[in-house]
Write a protein that holds these residues in place. Sequence first.
Motif, short mmCIF file in Angstrom:
data_model
loop_
_atom_site.label_atom_id
_atom_site.label_comp_id
_atom_site.label_asym_id
_atom_site.label_seq_id
_atom_site.Cartn_x
_atom_site.Cartn_y
_atom_site.Cartn_z
N VAL A 192 0.84 -1.20 0.00
CA VAL A 192 0.00 0.00 0.00
C VAL A 192 0.87 1.25 0.00
CG1 VAL A 192 -1.71 1.33 1.30
CG2 VAL A 192 -1.97 -1.15 1.09
N ALA A 193 1.92 1.27 0.82
CA ALA A 193 2.79 2.44 0.91
C ALA A 193 3.43 2.78 -0.44
CB ALA A 193 3.87 2.22 1.97
N LYS A 194 3.81 1.76 -1.21
CA LYS A 194 4.49 2.05 -2.47
C LYS A 194 3.54 2.24 -3.65
CE LYS A 194 5.47 -2.54 -4.27
NZ LYS A 194 6.46 -3.53 -4.60
N SER A 195 2.30 1.74 -3.54
CA SER A 195 1.43 1.77 -4.72
C SER A 195 0.18 2.64 -4.59
CB SER A 195 1.02 0.36 -5.11
OG SER A 195 0.31 -0.27 -4.08
N ALA A 196 -0.19 3.05 -3.39
CA ALA A 196 -1.42 3.85 -3.23
C ALA A 196 -1.08 5.32 -3.01
CB ALA A 196 -2.24 3.33 -2.05
N SER A 197 -1.90 6.18 -3.56
CA SER A 197 -1.79 7.61 -3.28
C SER A 197 -2.48 7.89 -1.95
CB SER A 197 -2.47 8.43 -4.38
OG SER A 197 -1.86 8.19 -5.62
N CYS A 198 -2.11 8.97 -1.32
CA CYS A 198 -2.79 9.36 -0.08
C CYS A 198 -4.24 9.72 -0.41
CB CYS A 198 -2.08 10.55 0.55
SG CYS A 198 -2.97 11.20 2.00
N PRO A 199 -5.20 9.12 0.28
CA PRO A 199 -6.61 9.42 0.02
C PRO A 199 -7.00 10.88 0.30
CG PRO A 199 -6.42 7.35 1.18
CD PRO A 199 -5.06 7.99 1.21
N ARG A 200 -6.27 11.55 1.20
CA ARG A 200 -6.61 12.93 1.53
C ARG A 200 -5.97 13.93 0.57
NH1 ARG A 200 -4.85 14.73 7.16
NH2 ARG A 200 -6.70 13.63 7.88
N CYS A 201 -4.65 13.92 0.45
CA CYS A 201 -3.96 14.95 -0.35
C CYS A 201 -3.69 14.51 -1.79
CB CYS A 201 -2.67 15.40 0.33
SG CYS A 201 -1.34 14.16 0.34
N LYS A 202 -3.89 13.21 -2.07
CA LYS A 202 -3.74 12.63 -3.41
C LYS A 202 -2.29 12.56 -3.89
CE LYS A 202 -8.23 12.58 -3.60
NZ LYS A 202 -8.73 12.10 -2.34
N LYS A 203 -1.33 12.85 -3.03
CA LYS A 203 0.08 12.77 -3.43
C LYS A 203 0.51 11.31 -3.47
CE LYS A 203 1.73 17.29 -2.06
NZ LYS A 203 1.96 17.75 -3.41
N THR A 204 1.44 11.00 -4.37
CA THR A 204 1.96 9.65 -4.48
C THR A 204 3.26 9.53 -3.68
OG1 THR A 204 3.14 10.22 -6.50
CG2 THR A 204 0.95 9.27 -6.75
N ARG A 205 3.53 8.29 -3.25
CA ARG A 205 4.76 7.96 -2.51
C ARG A 205 4.93 8.75 -1.21
NH1 ARG A 205 6.93 3.46 -4.66
NH2 ARG A 205 7.08 3.52 -6.90
#
Length: 151
Positions: free
Chosen positions: A15-28
């Motif tokens: 999840v840490a490497k493949s999902a964007s943050c649900p709140r700010c939408k930033k990747t990684r």
Amino acid sequence: MSDKIDLGNWGEELVAKSASCPRCKKTRTLKKLVQNFKCADLICDFCGFIAQVKTARVSNVDVMPKSILGAAWGPQKARMDAGIYTSLFVVLRSKENKDHTISFLASELQVPEMFVPRKPLSDNAKRAGWQGFLIDTTKVRDRFVRLGGGS
């Protein structure tokens, strides 16, 4: 380490490497918290969003299991009593191969009824009195958002 701990670590790292943050939408930006941090596994190092990750081995990664093992009931219950829910990533990994899916359930879509306390461990157990819980996904099955998967 046990197979369950290895599976959980794998899910958190995935999840840490493949999902964007649900709140700010930033990747990684999702980073693992220290082992045994209560009721949370990941934090966004940009906006501070926190989430829990639950990983399970299943026969079919396209079908959400009826229940998923939670962790310690005491901290979960205390947070619920305070009106605090932690967003949840569910990683399903195939028993037969490396296929997997990642689903997400926002904290505001959770209901108290989905958290089911288990019986405390017996007096003979290594961690006597400890009580876990199950996450009853049937209560919120239509609220999960599938983020992706692969092999």
